[in-house]
Design a protein around this motif. Structure first.
Motif, PDB file in Angstrom:
ATOM      1  N   PHE A 150       0.829  -1.195   0.000  1.00  0.00           N
ATOM      2  CA  PHE A 150       0.000   0.000   0.000  1.00  0.00           C
ATOM      3  C   PHE A 150       0.874   1.261   0.000  1.00  0.00           C
ATOM      4  CE2 PHE A 150      -2.887   3.030   2.241  1.00  0.00           C
ATOM      5  CZ  PHE A 150      -3.808   3.118   1.221  1.00  0.00           C
ATOM      6  N   SER A 151       1.942   1.236   0.784  1.00  0.00           N
ATOM      7  CA  SER A 151       2.779   2.443   0.813  1.00  0.00           C
ATOM      8  C   SER A 151       3.481   2.652  -0.532  1.00  0.00           C
ATOM      9  CB  SER A 151       3.780   2.391   1.970  1.00  0.00           C
ATOM     10  OG  SER A 151       4.635   1.303   1.822  1.00  0.00           O
ATOM     11  N   LEU A 152       3.762   1.561  -1.248  1.00  0.00           N
ATOM     12  CA  LEU A 152       4.352   1.727  -2.580  1.00  0.00           C
ATOM     13  C   LEU A 152       3.346   2.326  -3.564  1.00  0.00           C
ATOM     14  CD1 LEU A 152       6.585  -1.432  -3.122  1.00  0.00           C
ATOM     15  CD2 LEU A 152       7.272   0.894  -2.604  1.00  0.00           C
ATOM     16  N   VAL A 153       2.101   1.882  -3.440  1.00  0.00           N
ATOM     17  CA  VAL A 153       1.074   2.445  -4.319  1.00  0.00           C
ATOM     18  C   VAL A 153       0.929   3.937  -4.046  1.00  0.00           C
ATOM     19  CG1 VAL A 153      -1.380   2.396  -4.912  1.00  0.00           C
ATOM     20  CG2 VAL A 153      -0.148   0.260  -4.539  1.00  0.00           C
TER      21      VAL A 153
ATOM     22  N   LEU B  62       9.044   2.998   4.569  1.00  0.00           N
ATOM     23  CA  LEU B  62       8.072   2.094   5.195  1.00  0.00           C
ATOM     24  C   LEU B  62       8.008   0.776   4.421  1.00  0.00           C
ATOM     25  CD1 LEU B  62       6.038   2.110   7.531  1.00  0.00           C
ATOM     26  CD2 LEU B  62       4.293   2.830   5.907  1.00  0.00           C
ATOM     27  N   ALA B  63       7.953   0.876   3.100  1.00  0.00           N
ATOM     28  CA  ALA B  63       7.892  -0.340   2.284  1.00  0.00           C
ATOM     29  C   ALA B  63       9.151  -1.179   2.471  1.00  0.00           C
ATOM     30  CB  ALA B  63       7.710   0.032   0.816  1.00  0.00           C
ATOM     31  N   SER B  64      10.321  -0.508   2.485  1.00  0.00           N
ATOM     32  CA  SER B  64      11.576  -1.250   2.643  1.00  0.00           C
ATOM     33  C   SER B  64      11.631  -1.908   4.014  1.00  0.00           C
ATOM     34  CB  SER B  64      12.774  -0.315   2.491  1.00  0.00           C
ATOM     35  OG  SER B  64      12.655   0.426   1.316  1.00  0.00           O
ATOM     36  N   LEU B  65      11.206  -1.169   5.038  1.00  0.00           N
ATOM     37  CA  LEU B  65      11.204  -1.748   6.379  1.00  0.00           C
ATOM     38  C   LEU B  65      10.256  -2.940   6.460  1.00  0.00           C
ATOM     39  CD1 LEU B  65      11.411   1.406   8.685  1.00  0.00           C
ATOM     40  CD2 LEU B  65      13.179  -0.309   8.247  1.00  0.00           C
ATOM     41  N   SER B  66       9.120  -2.853   5.752  1.00  0.00           N
ATOM     42  CA  SER B  66       8.211  -4.002   5.742  1.00  0.00           C
ATOM     43  C   SER B  66       8.901  -5.216   5.142  1.00  0.00           C
ATOM     44  CB  SER B  66       6.960  -3.714   4.905  1.00  0.00           C
ATOM     45  OG  SER B  66       6.410  -2.489   5.235  1.00  0.00           O
ATOM     46  N   ILE B  67       9.614  -4.993   4.044  1.00  0.00           N
ATOM     47  CA  ILE B  67      10.313  -6.135   3.426  1.00  0.00           C
ATOM     48  C   ILE B  67      11.336  -6.695   4.397  1.00  0.00           C
ATOM     49  CG2 ILE B  67      11.764  -6.896   1.508  1.00  0.00           C
ATOM     50  CD1 ILE B  67      10.577  -4.736  -0.179  1.00  0.00           C
ATOM     51  N   ILE B  68      12.098  -5.795   5.034  1.00  0.00           N
ATOM     52  CA  ILE B  68      13.129  -6.267   5.961  1.00  0.00           C
ATOM     53  C   ILE B  68      12.494  -7.041   7.110  1.00  0.00           C
ATOM     54  CG2 ILE B  68      14.872  -5.495   7.616  1.00  0.00           C
ATOM     55  CD1 ILE B  68      15.578  -3.281   5.618  1.00  0.00           C
ATOM     56  N   ALA B  69      11.372  -6.529   7.630  1.00  0.00           N
ATOM     57  CA  ALA B  69      10.704  -7.229   8.727  1.00  0.00           C
ATOM     58  C   ALA B  69      10.252  -8.613   8.278  1.00  0.00           C
ATOM     59  CB  ALA B  69       9.520  -6.411   9.217  1.00  0.00           C
ATOM     60  N   LEU B  70       9.735  -8.697   7.057  1.00  0.00           N
ATOM     61  CA  LEU B  70       9.314  -9.995   6.535  1.00  0.00           C
ATOM     62  C   LEU B  70      10.506 -10.937   6.391  1.00  0.00           C
ATOM     63  CD1 LEU B  70       6.859  -8.767   3.754  1.00  0.00           C
ATOM     64  CD2 LEU B  70       6.204 -10.008   5.807  1.00  0.00           C
TER      65      LEU B  70
ATOM     66  N   LEU C  10       7.315  -0.486 -11.873  1.00  0.00           N
ATOM     67  CA  LEU C  10       7.850  -1.827 -12.120  1.00  0.00           C
ATOM     68  C   LEU C  10       7.565  -2.725 -10.927  1.00  0.00           C
ATOM     69  CD1 LEU C  10      11.374  -1.157 -13.632  1.00  0.00           C
ATOM     70  CD2 LEU C  10       9.283  -1.794 -14.815  1.00  0.00           C
ATOM     71  N   VAL C  11       7.748  -2.149  -9.737  1.00  0.00           N
ATOM     72  CA  VAL C  11       7.561  -2.960  -8.537  1.00  0.00           C
ATOM     73  C   VAL C  11       6.092  -3.308  -8.342  1.00  0.00           C
ATOM     74  CG1 VAL C  11       7.896  -3.062  -6.053  1.00  0.00           C
ATOM     75  CG2 VAL C  11       9.590  -1.917  -7.472  1.00  0.00           C
ATOM     76  N   ILE C  12       5.212  -2.328  -8.472  1.00  0.00           N
ATOM     77  CA  ILE C  12       3.825  -2.667  -8.139  1.00  0.00           C
ATOM     78  C   ILE C  12       3.104  -3.424  -9.254  1.00  0.00           C
ATOM     79  CG2 ILE C  12       3.486  -0.906  -6.335  1.00  0.00           C
ATOM     80  CD1 ILE C  12       2.282   0.929  -8.184  1.00  0.00           C
ATOM     81  N   PHE C  13       3.550  -3.283 -10.485  1.00  0.00           N
ATOM     82  CA  PHE C  13       2.839  -3.995 -11.541  1.00  0.00           C
ATOM     83  C   PHE C  13       3.533  -5.272 -12.016  1.00  0.00           C
ATOM     84  CE2 PHE C  13       1.435   0.497 -12.374  1.00  0.00           C
ATOM     85  CZ  PHE C  13       0.178   0.324 -11.790  1.00  0.00           C
ATOM     86  N   PHE C  14       4.842  -5.351 -11.894  1.00  0.00           N
ATOM     87  CA  PHE C  14       5.535  -6.501 -12.483  1.00  0.00           C
ATOM     88  C   PHE C  14       6.320  -7.351 -11.498  1.00  0.00           C
ATOM     89  CE2 PHE C  14       5.045  -3.393 -15.839  1.00  0.00           C
ATOM     90  CZ  PHE C  14       4.452  -4.156 -16.823  1.00  0.00           C
TER      91      PHE C  14
END
Lengths: 684, 173
Positions: free
Chosen positions: A8-11, A52-60, A139-143
């Protein structure tokens, strides 16, 4: 949920970036400062959002959420936490997010400067950076969505999607695939972010260049504003390239550091144009010339930065680096084409306003030599471009895919490198404006003669290869010229200011960082060249299978196989580690431990050399094979790499000197001086 | 050091010609370097099928062949460092690979397909880490008169290593 939050934050970032670009452009054209300010706010929003998006990825990643496809692909239980964090850029989707994160951070940093008299640049800087950001985020959100989850269909197939497709159940793997073991190396952990830092920082000077074109500010203001950005971009790009070389040398086990792999070249090409740019902007600052050329160079650099990201990401070329093939190739191609065409059209449109303030007077003037330097760098660029694209070109025209390998690049770029080395020695002796061949020659011939000492000494110590002698002659020449420049500068200051020589030397270098930093960078290049010639021309190798106690010799070195142990480690490796004793001229130098790690999870072995390093040379031993049961015989491949450590030493000096040249204070010094001057005037 | 004269030098047509000729000479030299190096270092990039079709036409030329490694065929003699294996034909066209389900799938099929054209390869040197069943091998070298490919360079790609299907360890839920 984390994944949804990140997505969502990327969108939102995408929306903010598009709005920012649109509002800034509209506001600038219609002269509505409020709209530009609103665009600036939108831009300032992107960095926290991508963070926020990067931190979400790192947390995951750290939280072992293997139900997320990206997490399962790049991490595994056996990986330590720091590798899980850095797995953010271990795969395609994550590295695109990382790229975007850097870009939003840099755009923010650039916008926080005091604009004052450059206010008109701001909206166009926002437009350029936000369009670039929107492209990467799209690129990230669609592909390539790093937040996609894994699902299983009823007939047992795996699918990945962000939201649950109908007729599927969620999949919860207990372990992941893990990062490719070859990439689990400290150098490899920081190599991609360094390259990315370099790539992304070049977006900022490009953005200012476009802003200057749009607003018709045809002076060198944009260059002065982005001077430090350019140097920092170049610093990181150089560091990334050097680290990549070191990684290859330590891990890939082919005794080299540079293989002219298409992906290496992809990172190298923006470095080439960037280096040419760093040199030619000096001419614009000093002489108001080469304005078109500088614009063209920064546009090219930007395109090559995006092209480089594309090459590493698309699988369009066969390469050891090639990641999985992906659908984003055409997108990249379209974006590069579009931005390039638009930028060049804009440049064409402003062509007449960018006329130089001076003309090239003499062929031997410094500006001509800089132009020549640029020409040579562009020549190397064309060689690289041709080599990378040749398979595609030949297939297009003849239907037959024809490739060129390292020999092509070595052959075609060799003379150009020699030319650059020579120029590096000549240019500091030349003067701006009109220089005659005579006045240049007067300064030149003594130093050229003096530097003949180097090849002469080498010749008498047994080096007879003509190419190497010429190479070392030029290296000696550049070193002497550079040191003489330092000496002259310090001496002049010593006389003028009655300072002691060391103090004069220090102050001269500190007050004139870009110039003397540049000279020290040249000295770093000289050291690297010593190493490159050493390993390119004098590397020797041999291989053999030895029983315990047997020896293998290479040059003055002898290797004796002592023992081999094979064991499992806690992190899922099987290690075969040999102990070999190394001696030179019969004198024992100690043991080396070449080994082979086999990673069970990824079923992949990794060869780690045992290396004995000295200033003179590296003795580089690979464990190639062994008899698993008897453990009696083992096969080794050994390389003798003369002078290779000069490459790393020169690299360190190169980086340190770039840091010196980019170190911020000059502007403040300038301000202070201006303030003092004003105070003096006021008192008077 | 020569004095820095910042005089504004006016262009003369002779001066201009000098620069144009000099520039053209350098450009010509670069073009020559590229052309001659391309000629000297060009390698035909072929699939195994294409190699069999061409036959003698390519004998003795520098070639680059890509194919799928058949794991059962790998033999390695540690004494002589002689590595022998066969590669099976895989298509070179990226779109075709994509249509057939990606590189990993294509490699898998090629090795399983008994009727796929195969090429025997000999390589002297250390056994590469990535050499294993269903890896994509890109070998550079020459085709011998005996139909065995003498490779002096061996490049391997394992598409499964990156971003592959995750092992199905389902817990349900």
């Amino acid at each position: 949920m984390l994944a949804n939050l990140g997505y969502f934050s990327l969108v939102l970032t995408f929306v903010a970036a598009l709005y920012g670009a649109g509002a800034a452009a509209y506001g600038a054209v219609r002269r509505r400062p409020a709209l530009v300010e609103s665009a600036r706010h939108a831009m300032l929003l992107t960095w926290p959002l991508v963070t926020l998006a990067s931190l979400s990825i790192i947390a995951l990643l750290v939280g072992r959420h293997y139900e997320v496809k990206y997490v399962a692909a790049v991490t595994s239980n056996a990986m330590p936490t720091y590798l899980k964090v850095t797995a953010l850029w271990g795969g395609q989707a994550g590295s695109l997010v990382f790229w975007s994160w850097l870009l939003s951070a840099f755009a923010t940093a650039a916008s926080l400067r005091r604009w004052e008299r450059d206010r008109e640049f701001l909206p166009w800087v926002i437009v350029v950076t936000m369009i670039t950001l929107a492209f990467f985020i799209s690129l990230v959100i669609f592909f390539e969505n790093p937040f996609q989850r894994l699902w299983q269909t009823l007939d047992g197939r795996q699918v990945s999607a962000l939201f649950q497709p109908s007729g599927t159940i969620p999949l919860f793997p207990t372990d992941g695939q893990g990062l490719n073991p070859l990439l689990r190396h400290p150098g490899m952990v920081i190599h991609p972010p360094m390259l990315y830092l370099g790539f992304v920082s070049f977006v900022i000077p490009y953005a200012f260049a476009i802003a200057a074109l749009v607003t018709r500010r045809t002076d060198d203001r944009w260059i002065r504003i982005t001077r430090r950005w350019t140097l920092v971009a170049w610093l990181f790009l150089s560091l990334g390239l050097i680290l990549g070389g070191r990684w290859a040398y330590d891990v890939l086990g082919w005794g080299g550091y540079w293989g002219w792999d298409p992906v290496e070249i992809a990172a190298f090409m923006p470095w080439l144009t960037g280096t040419a740019f760093l040199h030619s902007v000096m001419i614009q600052e000093k002489r108001g010339m080469l304005k078109h050329w500088n614009m063209l160079l920064i546009i090219l650099t930007y395109s090559l930065v995006i092209f480089g990201t594309f090459l590493t990401r698309s699988g369009v070329l066969s390469s050891v680096h090639a990641f999985a093939q992906s659908a984003i190739g055409p997108m990249f191609f379209g974006f590069i084409g579009l931005t390039f065409v638009v930028s060049v059209s804009l440049l064409m449109n402003r062509w007449g306003e960018l006329r130089g303030e001076n003309h090239l007077g003499s062929v031997f003037a410094r500006e001509s030599l800089f132009l020549l330097n640029n020409l040579l760098f562009m020549g190397i660029l064309v060689v690289c471009f041709w080599g990378v694209l040749f398979p595609l070109i030949s297939e297009l025209f003849t239907g037959q895919k024809v490739t060129v390998g390292p020999p092509f690049y070595e052959r075609a770029t060799g003379p150009l490198w020699v030319g650059l080395l020579f120029l590096m020695g000549v240019a500091p002796l030349s003067a701006y404006g009109a220089t005659s061949w005579r006045s240049l020659g007067r300064g030149l011939w003594k130093l050229l003669l003096l530097s003949l000492i180097v090849p002469a000494a080498l010749y008498f110590s047994g080096v007879t290869l003509a190419g190497a002698l010429i190479g070392y002659w030029l290296i000696g020449f550049v070193a002497i010229v550079t040191l003489v420049e330092f000496w002259r500068g310090a001496l002049a200051r010593h006389r003028r200011h009655a300072e002691s020589l060391p103090l004069a030397f220090w102050r001269m270098a500190i007050r004139n960082r870009r110039r003397y930093g540049g000279y020290i960078i040249h000295l770093g290049v000289v050291l690297m060249a010593i190493g490159i010639i050493g390993i390119e021309m004098f590397q020797t190798e041999t291989q053999g299978t030895l029983a315990r106690g047997e020896s293998l010799s290479l040059g003055r070195y002898t290797l004796t196989y002592e023992s081999l142990a094979q064991f499992d480690t806690a992190d899922g490796r099987n290690v075969a580690r040999a102990v070999v004793q190394v001696s030179r001229d019969g004198r024992n130098l100690g043991d080396l431990y070449p080994r082979r790690d086999f990673y069970y999870a990824s079923q992949q072995p990794m060869t780690i050399p045992g290396v004995r390093s000295s200033l003179q040379d590296d003795f580089y031993v690979l464990l190639v094979g062994w008899e698993p049961i008897a453990q009696e015989g083992a096969t080794f491949k050994i390389y003798h790499n003369p002078a290779v450590n000069f490459v790393w030493m020169g690299g360190l000096i190169f980086i340190a000197a770039t840091l010196l040249a980019a170190w911020p204070t000059r502007e403040f010094d300038g301000l202070r001086e201006a303030a003092t001057a004003r105070a003096v005037v006021a008192r008077a | 050091m020569a004095e820095k004269t910042l005089s504004r030098a006016e262009p003369t047509s002779a001066g201009r010609t000098k620069f144009i000729i000099g520039g053209l000479l350098i450009v010509a030299a670069i073009v020559y370097l590229i052309a001659s190096s391309t000629q000297a270092a060009a390698q035909y990039y072929l699939t195994v099928d294409e190699l069999k079709d061409k036959g003698d036409v390519v004998a003795g030329r520098d070639l680059k062949i890509s194919g799928a490694v058949d794991g059962d065929s790998i033999q390695y003699d540690v004494q002589t460092l002689t590595l022998k294996f066969t590669i099976a034909n895989v298509p070179a066209d990226l779109n075709q690979i994509e249509q057939e389900g990606g590189l990993a799938e294509v490699l898998h099929k090629a090795v399983a397909d008994k009727s796929a054209t195969r090429l025997q390869v000999v390589y002297i040197g250390p056994r590469p880490d990535l050499l294993r069943d269903e890896a994509q091998a890109i070998v550079t070298g020459r085709l011998g008169a005996d139909g065995v490919f003498q490779a002096d360079e061996l490049l391997l790609k394992c598409p499964t290593r990156y971003e592959a299907e995750v092992p199905a360890q389902v817990q349900g839920g």
